[in-house]
Design a protein around this motif. Structure first.
Motif, PDB file in Angstrom:
ATOM      1  N   LYS A   1     -15.388 104.966  -8.089  1.00  0.00           N
ATOM      2  CA  LYS A   1     -14.721 105.454  -9.273  1.00  0.00           C
ATOM      3  C   LYS A   1     -13.230 105.309  -8.899  1.00  0.00           C
ATOM      4  O   LYS A   1     -12.386 104.887  -9.785  1.00  0.00           O
ATOM      5  CB  LYS A   1     -15.265 106.473  -9.907  1.00  0.00           C
ATOM      6  CG  LYS A   1     -14.752 106.594 -11.348  1.00  0.00           C
ATOM      7  CD  LYS A   1     -15.619 108.077 -11.872  1.00  0.00           C
ATOM      8  CE  LYS A   1     -14.909 108.138 -13.423  1.00  0.00           C
ATOM      9  NZ  LYS A   1     -15.498 109.504 -13.992  1.00  0.00           N
TER      10      LYS A   1
ATOM     11  N   LYS B   1     -11.740 102.163  -8.161  1.00  0.00           N
ATOM     12  CA  LYS B   1     -11.638 101.393  -9.402  1.00  0.00           C
ATOM     13  C   LYS B   1     -10.418 101.751 -10.219  1.00  0.00           C
ATOM     14  O   LYS B   1      -9.563 100.910 -10.660  1.00  0.00           O
ATOM     15  CB  LYS B   1     -12.929 101.272 -10.404  1.00  0.00           C
ATOM     16  CG  LYS B   1     -13.076 100.258 -11.379  1.00  0.00           C
ATOM     17  CD  LYS B   1     -14.399 100.402 -11.835  1.00  0.00           C
ATOM     18  CE  LYS B   1     -14.623  99.229 -13.079  1.00  0.00           C
ATOM     19  NZ  LYS B   1     -15.759  99.356 -13.750  1.00  0.00           N
ATOM     20  N   ASN B   2     -10.303 103.066 -10.303  1.00  0.00           N
ATOM     21  CA  ASN B   2      -9.061 103.620 -11.229  1.00  0.00           C
ATOM     22  C   ASN B   2      -7.740 103.266 -10.436  1.00  0.00           C
ATOM     23  O   ASN B   2      -6.774 102.931 -11.180  1.00  0.00           O
ATOM     24  CB  ASN B   2      -9.228 105.064 -11.287  1.00  0.00           C
ATOM     25  CG  ASN B   2     -10.380 105.568 -12.031  1.00  0.00           C
ATOM     26  OD1 ASN B   2     -10.947 104.870 -13.073  1.00  0.00           O
ATOM     27  ND2 ASN B   2     -10.839 106.920 -11.934  1.00  0.00           N
TER      28      ASN B   2
END
Length: 402
Positions: free
Chosen positions: A95, A98-99
């Motif tokens: 996550k 991806k950020n």
């Protein structure tokens, strides 16, 4: 007597077979056995020691066997728990990655937009009567080449306002709203732009072809034969539709027609510059007459700007001609070098051919010499020629031709 004894046995058995009595009997039995084992262990009998060792061994072995599944389950539980923690950590890192990727893409987009805006702002800062506008709609169809920008009458735009891509003309406003305007691009079929073509200062009109360029039509004084390929076209200012001296594109010749390839790519427009009129300050005198204090100065400034624009265009033309001449000179030099290499190669091949020809003649002479040497050679009894002389060689070759 016998029957009474049997009745007693049956009664005693039934008493012990009852559930409650059975439980009490089992408990008493275990109690007696425990007391017996404790007493026996204190007496140190060998059989008791051996029995105790056997029981302890059985208990220890049984404990180990019983503990194996427990340890196995415990290990599996720890591994599953570790895997669960690892998977949660993986999801968290994924996550975050991806950020970070999203932020990196956004940063790259922002950097590119900043660079593009910086380039546009450079033109904007040097041209105070131009404002920056963004293209919000691009109407690209076979019959209409227009764009919608986010500036309108509130920002000083009106029908006929010139629109630029940096320093290049791309069209004019044909419809204005409060905060938006429609711009007719130069490539539209309804677009007509008076231009001057240099060198030659030929006056003509460019009509959009509906794709991405324009056709040269209505050439003044029929000077079409004087138009050169790759000439530069700029606005002439005729008809007061467009400001004079603005670069439009380069002239190209194709299929017996002259076209203008515009400097700007209309399919890639994101921001444009809008030329708006600046207001002049008027002074009101006591006798209610208004004097435009900047009229004469503005008129001279406009003329000077037009002349400067024309000078810049001529300088740009000369610069491009110089670049083209330099490129042609470089190409000519490369062609001369290539030509010299070809000449050297031809000379080398000619030399090899001549050498091969001499070798063939020599081989032919040697072959004929084996056949006719006796007829041409000088001996005591026969006239002939001395071996090795030109006469001897001619004789051999002559015999061979006969």
């Amino acid at each position: 007597m016998a029957s009474s004894r049997d009745d007693f046995v049956i009664a005693f058995r039934s008493a012990f077979l009852r559930k409650e009595t059975k439980q009490k009997f089992s408990l008493l039995t275990l109690l007696f056995v425990s007391i017996l084992i404790i007493v026996s262990s204190n007496l140190n009998f060998k059989i008791i020691k051996d029995l105790k060792s056997i029981i302890n061994e059985a208990v220890y072995r049984s404990s180990f066997i019983v503990s194996v599944p427990e340890n196995l389950i415990k290990n599996y539980y720890l591994k599953i728990n570790e895997y669960s923690n690892f998977y949660e950590e993986y999801l968290r890192i994924k996550k975050e990655t991806k950020n970070f990727e999203t932020k990196e893409i956004l940063n790259e987009i922002i950097i590119n937009e900043n660079e593009e805006l910086k380039k546009l702002i450079e033109d904007f800062t040097f041209t105070k009567n131009k404002i920056l506008a963004k293209v919000i709609v691009d109407h690209d169809s076979p019959f209409s080449k227009t764009i919608i920008i986010n500036k309108g009458s509130k920002d000083g735009l009106k029908i006929g306002t010139n629109i630029f891509d940096r320093n290049y003309l791309i069209g004019r406003v044909i419809e204005t709203n409060f905060k938006t305007s429609r711009v007719l691009l130069l490539s539209d079929l309804n677009s007509n732009v008076p231009i001057s073509i240099v060198p030659g200062d030929i006056q003509a009109i460019v009509v959009g072809d509906g794709i991405d360029s324009g056709k040269i039509k209505y050439i003044k004084n029929n000077l079409i034969e004087e138009i050169q390929d790759q000439s530069i076209g700029y606005t002439s200012g005729t008809g007061a539709l467009f400001r004079s001296g603005v670069p439009v594109g380069r002239v190209s010749f194709n299929q017996n027609e002259f076209f203008v390839n515009f400097y700007s790519d209309f399919s890639q427009l994101k921001y444009v510059l809008v030329e708006v009129e600046t207001k002049t300050n008027n002074i009101v005198l006591d006798n209610d007459t208004e004097v435009n204090v900047d009229a004469t100065q503005n008129e001279e400034t406009i003329k000077i700007n037009i002349l400067n624009d024309q000078i810049n265009i001529l300088n740009e033309t000369n610069k491009k001609f110089i670049e083209e001449n330099t490129e042609l000179a470089s190409q000519n030099k490369n062609l001369l070098i290539h030509n010299n290499k070809l000449e050297d190669k031809i000379k080398k091949q000619t030399k090899e051919i001549n050498q091969n020809k001499l070798d063939q003649e020599e081989f032919e002479f040697l072959r004929l010499n084996l056949l006719y040497s006796a007829k041409c050679q000088k001996t005591i009894f026969k006239k002939g020629y001395k071996v090795g002389t030109p006469e001897y060689k001619n004789c051999i070759l002559k015999r061979g031709r006969e």
